[in-house]
Scaffold this motif. Structure first.
Motif, PDB file in Angstrom:
ATOM      1  N   ASP A  83     -37.020  89.410  22.398  1.00  0.00           N
ATOM      2  CA  ASP A  83     -37.979  88.041  22.274  1.00  0.00           C
ATOM      3  C   ASP A  83     -37.006  86.822  22.227  1.00  0.00           C
ATOM      4  O   ASP A  83     -36.129  86.832  21.458  1.00  0.00           O
ATOM      5  CB  ASP A  83     -38.495  87.988  20.643  1.00  0.00           C
ATOM      6  CG  ASP A  83     -39.311  86.797  20.581  1.00  0.00           C
ATOM      7  OD1 ASP A  83     -39.605  85.774  21.352  1.00  0.00           O
ATOM      8  OD2 ASP A  83     -39.886  87.144  19.284  1.00  0.00           O
ATOM      9  N   ASN A 131     -40.299  89.892  25.768  1.00  0.00           N
ATOM     10  CA  ASN A 131     -41.052  88.699  25.088  1.00  0.00           C
ATOM     11  C   ASN A 131     -40.737  87.577  25.495  1.00  0.00           C
ATOM     12  O   ASN A 131     -39.635  86.997  24.373  1.00  0.00           O
ATOM     13  CB  ASN A 131     -41.385  89.219  23.541  1.00  0.00           C
ATOM     14  CG  ASN A 131     -42.273  88.374  22.766  1.00  0.00           C
ATOM     15  OD1 ASN A 131     -42.792  87.572  23.334  1.00  0.00           O
ATOM     16  ND2 ASN A 131     -42.197  88.384  21.615  1.00  0.00           N
ATOM     17  N   ASP A 144     -50.678  87.755  25.804  1.00  0.00           N
ATOM     18  CA  ASP A 144     -50.706  86.977  24.475  1.00  0.00           C
ATOM     19  C   ASP A 144     -51.609  85.818  24.483  1.00  0.00           C
ATOM     20  O   ASP A 144     -51.249  84.924  25.245  1.00  0.00           O
ATOM     21  CB  ASP A 144     -49.372  86.907  24.149  1.00  0.00           C
ATOM     22  CG  ASP A 144     -49.151  86.076  22.749  1.00  0.00           C
ATOM     23  OD1 ASP A 144     -50.229  85.353  22.222  1.00  0.00           O
ATOM     24  OD2 ASP A 144     -48.133  86.119  22.158  1.00  0.00           O
ATOM     25  N   ASN A 183     -48.629  83.583  12.790  1.00  0.00           N
ATOM     26  CA  ASN A 183     -48.582  82.321  13.010  1.00  0.00           C
ATOM     27  C   ASN A 183     -49.958  81.479  12.672  1.00  0.00           C
ATOM     28  O   ASN A 183     -49.705  80.312  12.356  1.00  0.00           O
ATOM     29  CB  ASN A 183     -48.812  81.731  14.842  1.00  0.00           C
ATOM     30  CG  ASN A 183     -47.547  82.477  15.493  1.00  0.00           C
ATOM     31  OD1 ASN A 183     -46.646  82.904  15.027  1.00  0.00           O
ATOM     32  ND2 ASN A 183     -47.650  82.603  16.732  1.00  0.00           N
TER      33      ASN A 183
HETATM   34  N1  THG Z   1     -46.133  85.505  20.753  1.00  0.00           N
HETATM   35  C1  THG Z   1     -45.061  86.120  21.090  1.00  0.00           C
HETATM   36  N2  THG Z   1     -43.856  86.429  20.256  1.00  0.00           N
HETATM   37  C2  THG Z   1     -43.752  85.777  19.154  1.00  0.00           C
HETATM   38  C3  THG Z   1     -44.485  85.057  18.740  1.00  0.00           C
HETATM   39  C4  THG Z   1     -45.792  84.601  19.164  1.00  0.00           C
HETATM   40  N3  THG Z   1     -42.420  85.897  18.522  1.00  0.00           N
HETATM   41  C5  THG Z   1     -42.114  84.655  17.598  1.00  0.00           C
HETATM   42  C6  THG Z   1     -43.335  84.796  16.542  1.00  0.00           C
HETATM   43  N4  THG Z   1     -44.555  84.403  17.503  1.00  0.00           N
HETATM   44  C7  THG Z   1     -43.962  85.911  15.901  1.00  0.00           C
HETATM   45  N5  THG Z   1     -42.705  86.220  14.955  1.00  0.00           N
HETATM   46  C8  THG Z   1     -43.133  85.722  13.632  1.00  0.00           C
HETATM   47  C9  THG Z   1     -41.921  85.936  12.747  1.00  0.00           C
HETATM   48  C10 THG Z   1     -41.884  85.540  11.452  1.00  0.00           C
HETATM   49  C11 THG Z   1     -42.951  84.887  11.184  1.00  0.00           C
HETATM   50  C12 THG Z   1     -44.106  84.528  11.917  1.00  0.00           C
HETATM   51  C13 THG Z   1     -44.019  85.023  13.249  1.00  0.00           C
HETATM   52  C14 THG Z   1     -43.102  84.305   9.574  1.00  0.00           C
HETATM   53  N6  THG Z   1     -41.972  84.230   8.792  1.00  0.00           N
HETATM   54  C15 THG Z   1     -41.989  83.921   7.388  1.00  0.00           C
HETATM   55  C16 THG Z   1     -42.148  82.412   7.353  1.00  0.00           C
HETATM   56  O1  THG Z   1     -41.767  81.781   8.437  1.00  0.00           O
HETATM   57  O2  THG Z   1     -42.652  81.976   6.421  1.00  0.00           O
HETATM   58  C17 THG Z   1     -40.708  84.208   6.775  1.00  0.00           C
HETATM   59  C18 THG Z   1     -40.415  85.681   6.610  1.00  0.00           C
HETATM   60  C19 THG Z   1     -41.335  86.405   5.885  1.00  0.00           C
HETATM   61  O3  THG Z   1     -41.362  86.129   4.581  1.00  0.00           O
HETATM   62  O4  THG Z   1     -41.997  87.254   6.383  1.00  0.00           O
HETATM   63  O5  THG Z   1     -44.010  83.992   9.234  1.00  0.00           O
HETATM   64  O6  THG Z   1     -46.776  83.924  19.002  1.00  0.00           O
HETATM   65  N7  THG Z   1     -45.145  86.920  22.284  1.00  0.00           N
END
Ligand code: THG
Length: 279
Positions: free
Chosen positions: A95, A116, A180, A217
């Motif tokens: 990613d 990704n 996606d 997200n």
């Molecule tokens: N599409 C694709 N790839 C992606 C995304 C996408 N990669 C990155 C992201 N979006 C998806 N990954 C995340 C990783 C973490 C969080 C959300 C999406 C997240 N983290 C918590 C926070 O920010 O509060 C912190 C960690 C936790 O406590 O879990 O929410 O859209 N192809």
């Protein structure tokens, strides 16, 4: 449609007919200070903890994102991939928005991974699709392009078609393109959930491809994120989502429940197995 991913020896099949394949999102520095500080010192202990907890919670594939301000991810991404591969045999999802980091990671990866991602922008298509072809990787196509992000599901479908056509044109099999539909925060964009769900339905019915998304997200900036994530997940799976990028520690229960309710888990074997592992 079936998309095959491989680790060193392991194999994971993403099937549009289900059951859902879980891509663990947590190896991602967003709001994880400890991951940033340890990775900066090339210490992979936090990465290992996150890999272990996600695999135990039901992750089939691990997303690996090491992007943070000041990092040279063309160096750190392949190093992290190698560190993970030394201890775990699961397919990886690399990613990064940086094609050099993707290329460097592809050079050290075992098996057949997910890239990704690519999107509909010309420079992204030109940089990423040849790498996917050369390294026999599966590619995630994000439905945005040179005009930015549209909130019209038909337009998002058109971008998905464009990415698919361009991939097929250079010799990538259509099953190796996973779309996606873009999940954005409902706290910022009121119809973000509805637009994404309709895009999933369109891509699923018209193109028949496997579908991923960054499912967490949707709940950014809101309380009780688990409830939003789980509700959204169930609806998205019903519409054709087959391999979400999500936090398995929080969402696997909802995913197993949804597969069971959709008739993809005979005698509730997987649901019960998951429940037992929680006791
Ligand atoms: N599409 C694709 N790839 C992606 C995304 C996408 N990669 C990155 C992201 N979006 C998806 N990954 C995340 C990783 C973490 C969080 C959300 C999406 C997240 N983290 C918590 C926070 O920010 O509060 C912190 C960690 C936790 O406590 O879990 O929410 O859209 N192809």
């Amino acid at each position: 449609m079936k998309t095959i991913l491989k680790g060193s020896e392991s194999e994971v099949v993403i099937n549009t007919e289900g059951p859902v394949v879980i891509i663990g999102e947590s190896i991602n520095p967003t709001r994880r200070k400890k991951l940033v500080s340890t990775l900066s010192e090339r210490n992979f202990e936090v990465v290992y903890d996150l890999a272990t907890s996600q695999i135990e919670a039901g992750a089939d594939v691990l997303d690996v994102n090491v992007g943070f301000p000041g990092v040279d991810d063309a160096k750190l991404l392949p190093e992290t991939v190698m560190a993970i591969q030394e201890k775990y045999d699961v397919p990886l999802c690399i990613d990064s928005p940086n094609p050099y980091a993707i290329e460097a990671a592809l050079k050290v990866i075992n098996g057949k991974c997910l890239i990704n991602s690519v999107n509909g922008e010309e420079k992204s298509l030109d940089a990423i699709l040849p790498l996917a072809k050369e390294h026999n990787a599966v590619v995630i196509g994000l439905v945005m392009d040179d005009n930015g992000i549209t909130h019209d599901p038909e337009q998002r479908l058109r971008i998905a078609e464009k990415i698919l056509n361009r991939a097929v044109k250079i010799g990538i099999c259509e099953e190796d393109v996973v779309i996606d539909p873009l999940a954005m925060a409902v706290s910022a964009v009121p119809d973000a959930g509805a637009v994404t769900l309709e895009t999933i339905r369109l891509v699923s019915t018209r193109l028949g491809l496997n579908i991923t998304m960054g499912a967490s997200n949707i709940s950014f900036g809101l309380p009780i994120r688990g409830v939003l994530n789980s509700s959204f997940m169930a609806m998205a799976i019903m519409n054709g989502l087959s391999c979400p990028i999500t936090n398995p520690v929080l969402v696997t229960s909802a995913i197993r429940a949804t597969d069971l309710l959709l008739g993809r888990d005979d005698y509730a074997m997987r649901y019960i197995e998951h429940y037992k592992s929680r006791l």
